[in-house]
Design a protein around this motif. Structure first.
Motif, PDB file in Angstrom:
ATOM      1  N   GLN A 207       0.797  -1.216   0.000  1.00 19.05           N
ATOM      2  CA  GLN A 207       0.000   0.000   0.000  1.00 19.05           C
ATOM      3  C   GLN A 207       0.839   1.280   0.000  1.00 19.05           C
ATOM      4  OE1 GLN A 207      -3.339   0.006  -0.404  1.00 19.05           O
ATOM      5  NE2 GLN A 207      -3.005  -2.191  -0.685  1.00 19.05           N
TER       6      GLN A 207
ATOM      7  N   ALA B 220      13.264   3.339  -6.262  1.00 17.86           N
ATOM      8  CA  ALA B 220      13.295   3.695  -7.684  1.00 17.86           C
ATOM      9  C   ALA B 220      14.561   3.169  -8.350  1.00 17.86           C
ATOM     10  CB  ALA B 220      13.197   5.213  -7.834  1.00 17.86           C
TER      11      ALA B 220
ATOM     12  N   PRO C 157       3.498   4.685  -4.753  1.00 18.04           N
ATOM     13  CA  PRO C 157       4.508   4.237  -5.719  1.00 18.04           C
ATOM     14  C   PRO C 157       5.698   5.191  -5.783  1.00 18.04           C
ATOM     15  CG  PRO C 157       2.305   4.131  -6.675  1.00 18.04           C
ATOM     16  CD  PRO C 157       2.173   4.875  -5.376  1.00 18.04           C
ATOM     17  N   PRO C 158       6.919   4.657  -5.849  1.00 18.40           N
ATOM     18  CA  PRO C 158       8.110   5.517  -5.884  1.00 18.40           C
ATOM     19  C   PRO C 158       8.138   6.484  -7.062  1.00 18.40           C
ATOM     20  CG  PRO C 158       8.725   3.263  -5.373  1.00 18.40           C
ATOM     21  CD  PRO C 158       7.274   3.231  -5.728  1.00 18.40           C
ATOM     22  N   ASP C 159       7.608   6.073  -8.207  1.00 17.10           N
ATOM     23  CA  ASP C 159       7.690   6.962  -9.372  1.00 17.10           C
ATOM     24  C   ASP C 159       6.742   8.149  -9.282  1.00 17.10           C
ATOM     25  OD1 ASP C 159       5.302   5.660  -9.805  1.00 17.10           O
ATOM     26  OD2 ASP C 159       5.864   4.787 -11.740  1.00 17.10           O
ATOM     27  N   THR C 160       5.898   8.188  -8.241  1.00 11.28           N
ATOM     28  CA  THR C 160       5.025   9.356  -8.057  1.00 11.28           C
ATOM     29  C   THR C 160       5.711  10.466  -7.252  1.00 11.28           C
ATOM     30  OG1 THR C 160       4.007   8.410  -6.064  1.00 11.28           O
ATOM     31  CG2 THR C 160       2.948   7.934  -8.182  1.00 11.28           C
TER      32      THR C 160
ATOM     33  N   ALA D  82      14.182  -0.471  -9.156  1.00 14.67           N
ATOM     34  CA  ALA D  82      13.352  -0.639 -10.353  1.00 14.67           C
ATOM     35  C   ALA D  82      14.158  -0.347 -11.618  1.00 14.67           C
ATOM     36  CB  ALA D  82      12.125   0.262 -10.272  1.00 14.67           C
TER      37      ALA D  82
ATOM     38  N   THR E 198      12.827   9.029 -10.611  1.00 17.42           N
ATOM     39  CA  THR E 198      13.232   8.334 -11.835  1.00 17.42           C
ATOM     40  C   THR E 198      14.572   8.867 -12.329  1.00 17.42           C
ATOM     41  OG1 THR E 198      10.928   7.956 -12.443  1.00 17.42           O
ATOM     42  CG2 THR E 198      12.567   7.774 -14.199  1.00 17.42           C
TER      43      THR E 198
ATOM     44  N   TYR F  79      12.829   5.972  -0.676  1.00 14.75           N
ATOM     45  CA  TYR F  79      12.094   5.993  -1.946  1.00 14.75           C
ATOM     46  C   TYR F  79      13.041   6.066  -3.144  1.00 14.75           C
ATOM     47  CZ  TYR F  79       7.115   5.850  -1.049  1.00 14.75           C
ATOM     48  OH  TYR F  79       5.843   5.406  -0.765  1.00 14.75           O
TER      49      TYR F  79
ATOM     50  N   ASN G  63       0.971   7.235   4.660  1.00 12.18           N
ATOM     51  CA  ASN G  63       2.178   6.626   4.096  1.00 12.18           C
ATOM     52  C   ASN G  63       3.287   6.511   5.134  1.00 12.18           C
ATOM     53  OD1 ASN G  63       2.921   5.601   1.372  1.00 12.18           O
ATOM     54  ND2 ASN G  63       4.678   6.943   1.647  1.00 12.18           N
TER      55      ASN G  63
END
Length: 581
Positions: free
Chosen positions: A49, A212, A52-55, A215, A60, A208, A252
């Motif tokens: 939950q 990323a 997301p890291p890319d938010t 990923a 990135t 975070y 969060n």
């Protein structure tokens, strides 16, 4: 000191009912509803939950920058901060980068000395990095950097790339945010970032970035989902830094803290963390967020205040159990010294307060300075005085460079950083440096401007502080039936990750004080009676006599004595029984 007004939190009945229908126990449903939880999904603390890291804007680009550095075996250096958030963020960065493929010879760190170097990535710190590590090509700030325009420019002029990871507000010298021209900035509070969790601590931001990066490395074929490193092993450190930095525990942040506490309770933590639990005399198996904030965090912070935060970072980095224990003992000794220094400063500060005004007629804002004050402890003393007087307070000490270094703490209704910004505009040049948040901020002054600062702070307080903000209000959760005064209830209430903005349950009820006994120099042990039941209670930091019918604000606690648990009430406030809520 006048008694606070005990105010009962509003509980939206439909929300509480909906939470109950979703399976939340009735008492917790009532408590969660009063703290703004609107759906049971907000209580899901599973890693799945996490936002997301890319938010999080910049992650990135940061991942690509770090992946390129790892692939090219470029040396990189973490520039840390000297508080618990900065120390844990540094340890998370170094442990995480190593787990994701960075060779140990690539990884270095520096942490500024509070008194000698000041805060953040300065040109002097850049030069210090290159003097120690001339092969470094990438600087990564943790818990600092968003206001380091000069430091970033100097680093780039010397051929370095700069990745800033921070959570503080950017400088706004002309009313508009001013960002350093770093290669990449990751900060939920930078303009253009729509990441919902604006309250994330510096250690959370770095975590975070690592998510990323993992990923990105998966996309490059370095890992698969099946064999990628488990970054959740770092969550004990993330939880410690998040709680110790007193950021709001939004949904969060609660997930990050809950996951960290879960691992700590299972014994899954770094050797340095385990050693800190042991020297603090706390049970990791029953870990609560309050332990992180009031037992472990201060021991790390003490190193940055009175000694060198390198001690704290090394404690969190070592995998050698014996070394971790030795470092934790050093940190514990420094923390005891910090308590002594703080106690002396607090007594002196209170004497200075007494010369300003009677305790019931204090100014709207206070500025205190003494030649004997220690720069490393001014923030703690400001916080203690703010709690006692319920006024914005700034405490200053003279730095090694002769300038006055101040730390301030505020009350609801008075945004401290905005106040400093207003003062800087009204009195150009008075603030040599400043920054911070609504409730805590810091600044640097020339000694000859202290009186001007004091007058300006009082003026803005006079303008901004509404009369309603001057009375201390203590929010409570109302009455707790005596049928729930049990160890099971205390254990149930101890499980969730309570903290800043998601305060631990505090109940209020009328009781009869049967007896009161002084414990040590500053505490009271009580025997109280309610509805025919008699219970033990403890009131830390208070010895004022209580008798007869009294209204208490209290928490339930499972107290361990001689190997057995027993219920104890921890008193937070006592007011006359006829005081209205």
């Amino acid at each position: 000191m006048t008694s606070p007004l005990l105010q009962i939190r509003d509980v939206p009945p439909r929300v509480a009912y909906a939470l109950e229908q979703a399976g939340v126990p009735p008492l917790l449903a009532r408590l969660y509803a009063a703290r703004g939880v609107r759906a049971s999904g907000e209580l899901d603390t599973s890693l799945a939950q996490l936002l997301p890291p890319d938010t999080l804007h910049g992650t990135t680009a940061a991942a690509r920058l770090l992946a390129d550095a790892i692939d090219a075996a470029q040396p990189m250096c973490i520039v840390a901060d000297y508080d618990c958030d900065g120390a844990t963020a540094c340890a998370v960065a170094l442990r995480g980068l190593a787990a994701l493929g960075a060779h140990p010879v690539q990884l270095r760190y520096v942490v500024p000395d509070r008194q000698r170097d000041g805060y953040g990535l300065t040109p002097a710190i850049v030069d210090q990095v290159l003097e120690r590590h001339p092969d470094v090509r990438l600087l990564i700030t943790v818990d600092n950097g968003i206001a380091s325009q000069e430091g970033v420019a100097h680093a780039q002029a010397r051929g370095l790339k700069v990745l800033i990871t921070d959570h503080h507000l950017p400088a706004c010298p002309n009313g508009e945010p001013l960002l350093p021209q770093a290669d990449v900035i990751v900060n939920p509070n930078q303009p253009g970032c729509t990441f919902p969790s604006k309250a994330m601590a510096g250690v959370g931001v770095m975590f975070y970035v690592l998510l990323a990066l993992r990923a990105e490395l998966r996309q490059r074929g370095r890992f698969t989902a099946a064999n990628q490193p488990r970054l959740d092993a770092l969550l004990d450190l993330v939880a410690l830094g998040t709680v110790a930095d007193v950021v709001a525990l939004d949904a969060n942040n609660r997930r990050l803290v809950a996951q960290g506490l879960h691992r700590i309770r299972q014994g899954r933590m770094q050797p340095g963390m385990r050693a800190l639990w042991e020297v603090a005399g706390r049970s990791a198996a029953r870990a609560q967020a309050a332990d992180l904030g009031f037992a472990l965090g201060p021991r790390l912070n003490a190193a940055g205040r009175l000694a060198d935060m390198t001690l704290g970072i090394e404690c969190l980095l070592t995998d050698d159990t014996a070394r971790a224990w030795a470092l934790a003992q050093q940190l514990d000794a420094i923390n005891r010294e910090r308590r002594d220094v703080e106690a002396g400063m607090r007594e002196q500060a209170e004497r200075l307060c007494a010369t300003l005004a009677p305790i019931d007629d204090v100014p709207l804002a206070l500025t205190l300075f003494d030649e004997d004050f220690h720069e490393g402890v001014v923030g703690i003393v400001a916080g203690r005085l703010k709690d006692r007087l319920h006024r914005p307070v700034f405490v200053f000490a003279r730095g090694l460079d002769g300038l006055l270094k101040g730390s301030g703490r505020s009350i609801p209704g008075f945004h401290l950083r905005d106040a400093l910004d207003w003062m800087a505009k009204q009195h150009p040049g008075i603030l040599l440096r400043f920054g911070g948040h609504a409730m805590a901020a810091g600044c640097t002054l020339a000694p000859e401007t202290l009186d001007t600062f004091d007058q300006a702070l009082r003026a803005v307080a006079q303008s901004w502080l509404a009369p309603s903000a001057l009375g201390k209000i203590l929010p409570t959760d109302g009455s707790l039936p005596t049928t729930l005064w049990t160890l099971d209830t205390a254990r149930q209430l101890a499980a969730p990750p309570w903290g800043q903005g998601f305060e631990a349950p505090l109940f209020c009820d009328e009781v009869d004080v049967v007896s009161q006994q002084r414990v040590g120099e500053r505490h009271s042990r009580l025997r109280i009676q309610r509805e025919g039941q008699t219970h033990n209670a403890i009131w830390f930091g208070h010895t004022a006599p209580l008798s007869g019918r009294t209204r208490l604000a209290y928490r339930l606690s499972a107290d361990e004595f001689q190997g057995r648990e027993r219920l104890q009430l921890v008193v937070e406030a006592a007011v006359p029984a006829d005081q209205k809520s």
